[in-house]
Write a protein that holds these residues in place. Sequence first.
Motif, PDB file in Angstrom:
ATOM      1  N   GLU A 133      90.125  30.320  15.277  1.00  0.00           N
ATOM      2  CA  GLU A 133      88.836  30.961  15.492  1.00  0.00           C
ATOM      3  C   GLU A 133      88.751  31.656  16.844  1.00  0.00           C
ATOM      4  OE1 GLU A 133      85.741  28.102  14.887  1.00  0.00           O
ATOM      5  OE2 GLU A 133      86.425  27.567  12.862  1.00  0.00           O
ATOM      6  N   ILE A 134      89.834  31.632  17.597  1.00  0.00           N
ATOM      7  CA  ILE A 134      89.860  32.230  18.931  1.00  0.00           C
ATOM      8  C   ILE A 134      90.831  33.405  18.913  1.00  0.00           C
ATOM      9  CG2 ILE A 134      90.318  31.848  21.379  1.00  0.00           C
ATOM     10  CD1 ILE A 134      89.668  28.917  20.958  1.00  0.00           C
ATOM     11  N   GLU A 135      90.341  34.574  19.259  1.00  0.00           N
ATOM     12  CA  GLU A 135      91.164  35.776  19.220  1.00  0.00           C
ATOM     13  C   GLU A 135      92.387  35.652  20.124  1.00  0.00           C
ATOM     14  OE1 GLU A 135      88.874  39.181  20.181  1.00  0.00           O
ATOM     15  OE2 GLU A 135      87.588  39.049  18.394  1.00  0.00           O
ATOM     16  N   GLU A 136      93.493  36.151  19.623  1.00  0.00           N
ATOM     17  CA  GLU A 136      94.743  36.247  20.381  1.00  0.00           C
ATOM     18  C   GLU A 136      95.231  34.907  20.906  1.00  0.00           C
ATOM     19  OE1 GLU A 136      94.124  39.204  23.374  1.00  0.00           O
ATOM     20  OE2 GLU A 136      94.040  40.850  21.931  1.00  0.00           O
ATOM     21  N   THR A 137      94.847  33.837  20.256  1.00  0.00           N
ATOM     22  CA  THR A 137      95.314  32.496  20.634  1.00  0.00           C
ATOM     23  C   THR A 137      95.589  31.719  19.361  1.00  0.00           C
ATOM     24  OG1 THR A 137      93.796  32.614  22.520  1.00  0.00           O
ATOM     25  CG2 THR A 137      94.840  30.493  22.092  1.00  0.00           C
ATOM     26  N   MET A 138      96.697  30.970  19.348  1.00  0.00           N
ATOM     27  CA  MET A 138      97.130  30.328  18.104  1.00  0.00           C
ATOM     28  C   MET A 138      98.027  29.129  18.398  1.00  0.00           C
ATOM     29  SD  MET A 138      99.595  32.012  15.191  1.00  0.00           S
ATOM     30  CE  MET A 138     100.266  31.025  13.841  1.00  0.00           C
ATOM     31  N   HIS A 139      97.902  28.105  17.566  1.00  0.00           N
ATOM     32  CA  HIS A 139      98.892  27.031  17.570  1.00  0.00           C
ATOM     33  C   HIS A 139     100.088  27.512  16.748  1.00  0.00           C
ATOM     34  CE1 HIS A 139      97.346  23.719  19.833  1.00  0.00           C
ATOM     35  NE2 HIS A 139      96.181  23.771  19.228  1.00  0.00           N
ATOM     36  N   ALA A 140     100.969  28.239  17.419  1.00  0.00           N
ATOM     37  CA  ALA A 140     102.114  28.848  16.757  1.00  0.00           C
ATOM     38  C   ALA A 140     103.405  28.085  17.015  1.00  0.00           C
ATOM     39  CB  ALA A 140     102.275  30.300  17.226  1.00  0.00           C
ATOM     40  N   CYS A 141     103.271  26.865  17.541  1.00  0.00           N
ATOM     41  CA  CYS A 141     104.467  26.064  17.814  1.00  0.00           C
ATOM     42  C   CYS A 141     104.328  24.634  17.310  1.00  0.00           C
ATOM     43  CB  CYS A 141     104.773  26.073  19.309  1.00  0.00           C
ATOM     44  SG  CYS A 141     106.479  25.598  19.709  1.00  0.00           S
ATOM     45  N   LEU A 202     111.438  23.280  14.219  1.00  0.00           N
ATOM     46  CA  LEU A 202     112.587  23.833  14.952  1.00  0.00           C
ATOM     47  C   LEU A 202     113.739  24.120  14.007  1.00  0.00           C
ATOM     48  CD1 LEU A 202     112.436  21.654  18.201  1.00  0.00           C
ATOM     49  CD2 LEU A 202     111.580  23.977  17.862  1.00  0.00           C
ATOM     50  N   ASP A 203     113.385  24.676  12.847  1.00  0.00           N
ATOM     51  CA  ASP A 203     114.334  25.104  11.806  1.00  0.00           C
ATOM     52  C   ASP A 203     115.012  23.953  11.080  1.00  0.00           C
ATOM     53  OD1 ASP A 203     113.827  27.859  12.330  1.00  0.00           O
ATOM     54  OD2 ASP A 203     115.148  27.745  14.069  1.00  0.00           O
ATOM     55  N   HIS A 390     108.806  25.724   7.437  1.00  0.00           N
ATOM     56  CA  HIS A 390     107.857  26.699   7.972  1.00  0.00           C
ATOM     57  C   HIS A 390     108.270  28.097   7.528  1.00  0.00           C
ATOM     58  CE1 HIS A 390     110.891  26.662  11.250  1.00  0.00           C
ATOM     59  NE2 HIS A 390     110.572  25.395  11.451  1.00  0.00           N
ATOM     60  N   PRO A 391     107.302  28.886   7.038  1.00  0.00           N
ATOM     61  CA  PRO A 391     107.632  30.182   6.434  1.00  0.00           C
ATOM     62  C   PRO A 391     108.248  31.163   7.405  1.00  0.00           C
ATOM     63  CG  PRO A 391     105.256  29.942   6.722  1.00  0.00           C
ATOM     64  CD  PRO A 391     105.860  28.606   6.993  1.00  0.00           C
ATOM     65  N   THR A 392     107.837  31.119   8.665  1.00  0.00           N
ATOM     66  CA  THR A 392     108.449  31.943   9.703  1.00  0.00           C
ATOM     67  C   THR A 392     108.672  31.070  10.932  1.00  0.00           C
ATOM     68  OG1 THR A 392     106.276  32.664  10.525  1.00  0.00           O
ATOM     69  CG2 THR A 392     107.368  34.076   8.903  1.00  0.00           C
ATOM     70  N   SER A 393     109.405  31.602  11.885  1.00  0.00           N
ATOM     71  CA  SER A 393     109.813  30.806  13.033  1.00  0.00           C
ATOM     72  C   SER A 393     108.642  30.478  13.943  1.00  0.00           C
ATOM     73  CB  SER A 393     110.881  31.563  13.817  1.00  0.00           C
ATOM     74  OG  SER A 393     111.380  30.777  14.889  1.00  0.00           O
ATOM     75  N   HIS A 394     108.889  29.543  14.876  1.00  0.00           N
ATOM     76  CA  HIS A 394     107.916  29.230  15.909  1.00  0.00           C
ATOM     77  C   HIS A 394     107.610  30.480  16.730  1.00  0.00           C
ATOM     78  CE1 HIS A 394     108.289  24.742  15.560  1.00  0.00           C
ATOM     79  NE2 HIS A 394     109.402  25.127  14.952  1.00  0.00           N
ATOM     80  N   HIS A 395     106.405  30.519  17.292  1.00  0.00           N
ATOM     81  CA  HIS A 395     105.954  31.601  18.165  1.00  0.00           C
ATOM     82  C   HIS A 395     105.809  32.921  17.404  1.00  0.00           C
ATOM     83  CE1 HIS A 395     107.045  29.546  22.252  1.00  0.00           C
ATOM     84  NE2 HIS A 395     106.807  28.647  21.316  1.00  0.00           N
ATOM     85  N   THR A 396     105.432  32.847  16.145  1.00  0.00           N
ATOM     86  CA  THR A 396     105.150  34.044  15.350  1.00  0.00           C
ATOM     87  C   THR A 396     103.748  33.936  14.752  1.00  0.00           C
ATOM     88  OG1 THR A 396     106.077  33.114  13.307  1.00  0.00           O
ATOM     89  CG2 THR A 396     107.591  34.320  14.763  1.00  0.00           C
ATOM     90  N   PRO A 397     103.112  35.066  14.387  1.00  0.00           N
ATOM     91  CA  PRO A 397     101.743  35.039  13.866  1.00  0.00           C
ATOM     92  C   PRO A 397     101.591  34.325  12.532  1.00  0.00           C
ATOM     93  CG  PRO A 397     102.303  37.238  14.649  1.00  0.00           C
ATOM     94  CD  PRO A 397     103.582  36.451  14.630  1.00  0.00           C
TER      95      PRO A 397
END
Length: 446
Positions: A133-141, A202-203, A390-397
């Motif tokens: 809910e916060i723009e440009e911020t994400m739990h991407a890891c 971590l893959d 995980h469908p895509t790697s860490h640190h991705t949208p």
Amino acid sequence: MSEPVRDRLVTLRRSLHRHPEPAWREFYTTARLVEEIRAIGVDELAVGPDAYDPADRMAVPDKDLEPWVERARERGADAALLERMAGGNTGAVAVLERGEGPTIGLRVDIDALFIEESTDAAHDPASEGFRSEIEETMHACGHDVHMTWGLAALERIADSDFAGRLVVFFQPAEEVSGGGCPMAKSEFAEGLDYLLAVHVGLDHPTGEVVAGIEKPLAMCHVDATIEGSAAHAGKAPNEGANAMHAMGTAIENAYGIPRHADGMTRVNIGRAEAGTASNIIAERAHMECEARGETTALMEYVKRRLERTVKSAATMHDCRADVEVVSESPRADSDLELQTVVSEVATDVDGIDSVLPAAEFGASEDATFLMDRVQRAGGLASYLIVGTDHPTSHHTPTFDVDETSLEHGVAVLVGAIRALERRHPVAHAEPEDGSRTDVANAEVDG
């Protein structure tokens, strides 16, 4: 809040996912964690400056804190806690005192990344209503998962007949390597017999566990500012001192720092900016850099060379340079003794069908500060990985996790804590020559 954490792992993880906060701005996150910890019931709870010395923090932002405080306040964060966390003193430590037994630490990280989360319908958080809910911020890891594991493990141990002391570190600012050092220097890290740290994915796929990482890279973040003097680029370029040109020389030469015979090294200039207009000789340039090494000593080698390279480039172009180490973390390897314990526990967990005793990490982590302190004091430490699809790697949208792994992680952590309680003291495995080597911190010339 009356419902046990163990019965709402998915709900809790998704709630945390919706409210990501970056390093040293985890105001709402910390307040939410404290709410959960208080409901569990612990013997000691330290928040922010009670959990560590604020002076030991690294990579603390010098601005941009207040909007995050206000956002947390608007979301209902406890006002007294927000006051306690003033200045970005986020994070918490929870302690269970349960009589005679080992002292065991568990470290989980709590910060998020500056990434705009995907709105694609194929991205489950977006389609199922728990996107950030916060723009440009994400739990991407996966730190939302880590926090859920930490709370659930704390609850299960609190509800058990565990004998000993359990210390759970809810550490801020991992993504900038800023929070591990103060947590490691704190009183709560003193006297730990064992330390467990954990990461999701971590893959490694769902159903796989790595009992301990090897060869995490020692790392430092370095900011460099080059100051020159402006001049008219057409009329009198010779009267200026070109910070842009100096920066270009520094970047080129930084990538030419010699590799080292003792092991792998890395250097990167991740961000660079300079100048104001095409017709003005740039008077200021700024770079954000990093240096890594297979050992702490190798990282120090690259860091020294990087600093010298930037300053020499500035001097060459009649400029001056200021180089600041913003944060850093050492190398610390998992102990074989704990890898063995985790492997044996994980093998018996429902849904775990592959257990790897060890795997090379290939990246950096400031949990190594805690690991290093425990190991230097004679204790044992391991950084384990609980796999997830995980469908895509860490640190991705579009990063996400298979929520099946939530229960896997709790079961492995709780099982490992109880196994250490039963087996304490776990004997150190000595090399055949009777000595314990410290390859991670050996001296390096250069």
